[in-house]
Design a protein around this motif. Structure first.
Motif, PDB file in Angstrom:
ATOM      1  N   LYS A  96       0.826  -1.203   0.000  1.00 35.51           N
ATOM      2  CA  LYS A  96       0.000   0.000   0.000  1.00 35.51           C
ATOM      3  C   LYS A  96       0.862   1.256   0.000  1.00 35.51           C
ATOM      4  N   SER A  97       0.296   2.333  -0.492  1.00 36.15           N
ATOM      5  CA  SER A  97       1.018   3.601  -0.592  1.00 36.15           C
ATOM      6  C   SER A  97       1.273   4.193   0.791  1.00 36.15           C
ATOM      7  N   ALA A  98       2.402   4.867   0.916  1.00 36.88           N
ATOM      8  CA  ALA A  98       2.752   5.549   2.164  1.00 36.88           C
ATOM      9  C   ALA A  98       3.894   6.512   1.872  1.00 36.88           C
ATOM     10  N   PRO A  99       3.951   7.655   2.556  1.00 29.31           N
ATOM     11  CA  PRO A  99       5.100   8.546   2.392  1.00 29.31           C
ATOM     12  C   PRO A  99       6.363   7.880   2.930  1.00 29.31           C
ATOM     13  N   THR A 103       6.847   4.580   5.652  1.00 29.72           N
ATOM     14  CA  THR A 103       7.001   3.281   5.005  1.00 29.72           C
ATOM     15  C   THR A 103       7.679   2.314   5.968  1.00 29.72           C
ATOM     16  N   THR A 104       6.997   1.238   6.279  1.00 26.59           N
ATOM     17  CA  THR A 104       7.486   0.294   7.291  1.00 26.59           C
ATOM     18  C   THR A 104       8.352  -0.801   6.671  1.00 26.59           C
ATOM     19  N   TYR A 105       9.057  -1.492   7.537  1.00 24.92           N
ATOM     20  CA  TYR A 105       9.835  -2.655   7.113  1.00 24.92           C
ATOM     21  C   TYR A 105       8.927  -3.687   6.450  1.00 24.92           C
ATOM     22  N   GLU A 106       7.741  -3.876   7.019  1.00 23.73           N
ATOM     23  CA  GLU A 106       6.814  -4.871   6.488  1.00 23.73           C
ATOM     24  C   GLU A 106       6.401  -4.542   5.057  1.00 23.73           C
ATOM     25  N   LEU A 107       6.162  -3.262   4.773  1.00 22.80           N
ATOM     26  CA  LEU A 107       5.803  -2.870   3.415  1.00 22.80           C
ATOM     27  C   LEU A 107       6.973  -3.101   2.458  1.00 22.80           C
ATOM     28  N   MET A 108       8.170  -2.747   2.898  1.00 20.81           N
ATOM     29  CA  MET A 108       9.354  -2.947   2.061  1.00 20.81           C
ATOM     30  C   MET A 108       9.587  -4.433   1.802  1.00 20.81           C
ATOM     31  N   LEU A 154       7.194   4.295  -2.203  1.00 21.86           N
ATOM     32  CA  LEU A 154       8.587   3.923  -1.968  1.00 21.86           C
ATOM     33  C   LEU A 154       8.808   2.422  -2.044  1.00 21.86           C
ATOM     34  N   ALA A 155       8.017   1.634  -1.327  1.00 25.39           N
ATOM     35  CA  ALA A 155       8.245   0.192  -1.278  1.00 25.39           C
ATOM     36  C   ALA A 155       8.135  -0.428  -2.668  1.00 25.39           C
ATOM     37  N   TYR A 156       7.041  -0.145  -3.337  1.00 21.87           N
ATOM     38  CA  TYR A 156       6.803  -0.707  -4.668  1.00 21.87           C
ATOM     39  C   TYR A 156       7.806  -0.169  -5.688  1.00 21.87           C
ATOM     40  N   GLY A 157       7.985   1.141  -5.700  1.00 18.50           N
ATOM     41  CA  GLY A 157       8.825   1.768  -6.715  1.00 18.50           C
ATOM     42  C   GLY A 157      10.295   1.426  -6.580  1.00 18.50           C
TER      43      GLY A 157
END
Length: 253
Positions: A96-99, A103-108, A154-157
């Motif tokens: 999910k999107s986040a600034p 952006t958390t470790y889990e998202l990354m 950030l995570a996705y990109g």
């Protein structure tokens, strides 16, 4: 050198959208297609369509981040068809999107484990077969989200940019074995996009007005034929490249 209709391909994330379009397109051109995805029902539905169209393939559930399961998929492919010629690394969990600051470790980890690492898993497991037969095709998937730096992703990109780096380095190292490694950055209609368009028709229309062709790409007829080219014999000297495939919406300098 094998013709396209003599090849065996693994297509990840083949249960819907771009992955499904690629699987159907390749199968209709004679490729034996192994369809993977985290949920078995959608990929079995894709294989059913493949067989109804006269093609050949089978489905296996697989989370690309699970190295042991990836090994099982490649082993089953080789057991069934004798080898593997093409891997299309389309699967990707969308964080999910986040600034940046949120952006958390889990998202990354979600983005990177299913994207960059998942792609690498399939590449490494297919490599011995590609090397032995002195021919192989790796087709990875990146995104304009990372290439042009879309805020809030950030995570996705960043993961998608890493896939571009993975593609270039593997192309340099594996070219000596007759293996091409390329990357596609697609812009296409998806089931999720269609549902979103129903809920927000005005916003969807605004997006289309920014698109030079005034439409999003069709997975099977716009995106998949380019994948077929990259998987076939005519692309044997084309490697290490990142193709923007979104109808001129994104143009690299």
């Amino acid at each position: 050198m094998k013709q396209l209709n003599e090849k065996v391909a693994i297509v990840t994330g083949a249960g819907q959208g771009i992955g499904k379009g690629i699987a159907l397109c390749l199968a209709k051109r004679g490729v034996k297609v192994v369809c993977t995805g985290r949920r078995i029902e959608p990929i079995e539905a894709t294989v059913k369509e493949i067989k109804e169209a006269g093609g050949e393939g089978f489905a296996m559930s697989c989370d690309s981040s699970n190295r042991e399961r990836v090994k099982e998929v490649v082993a089953k492919t080789v057991e069934t068809y004798g080898t593997v010629d093409v891997v299309v690394n389309n699967a990707q969990a969308v964080a999910k999107s986040a600034p940046v600051e949120e952006t958390t470790y889990e998202l990354m980890y979600l983005a990177w484990s299913t994207g960059t690492i998942g792609s690498l898993n399939f590449m490494q497991e297919c490599f011995p077969y590609f090397k032995e037969q002195k021919e192989g095709r790796v087709i990875n998937f990146a995104s304009a989200t990372g290439m042009f730096g879309y805020a809030g992703n950030l995570a996705y990109g960043s993961n998608k940019e890493a896939i571009r780096g993975l593609t270039k380095i593997a192309a340099k190292e594996w070219g000596q074995y007759g293996i091409t490694v390329n990357c596609v950055l697609p812009g296409a209609e998806s089931p999720a996009a269609k549902e979103w368009a129903k809920k927000f028709p005005e916003k969807y229309e605004a997006i289309l007005q920014q698109q030079p062709m005034r439409r999003l790409g069709d997975p099977e007829t716009d995106i998949a034929p380019v994948i077929a080219f990259l998987a076939g014999p005519d692309s044997s000297y084309y490697s290490g490249q990142c193709l923007l495939l979104d109808g001129a919406y994104s143009i690299a300098p």
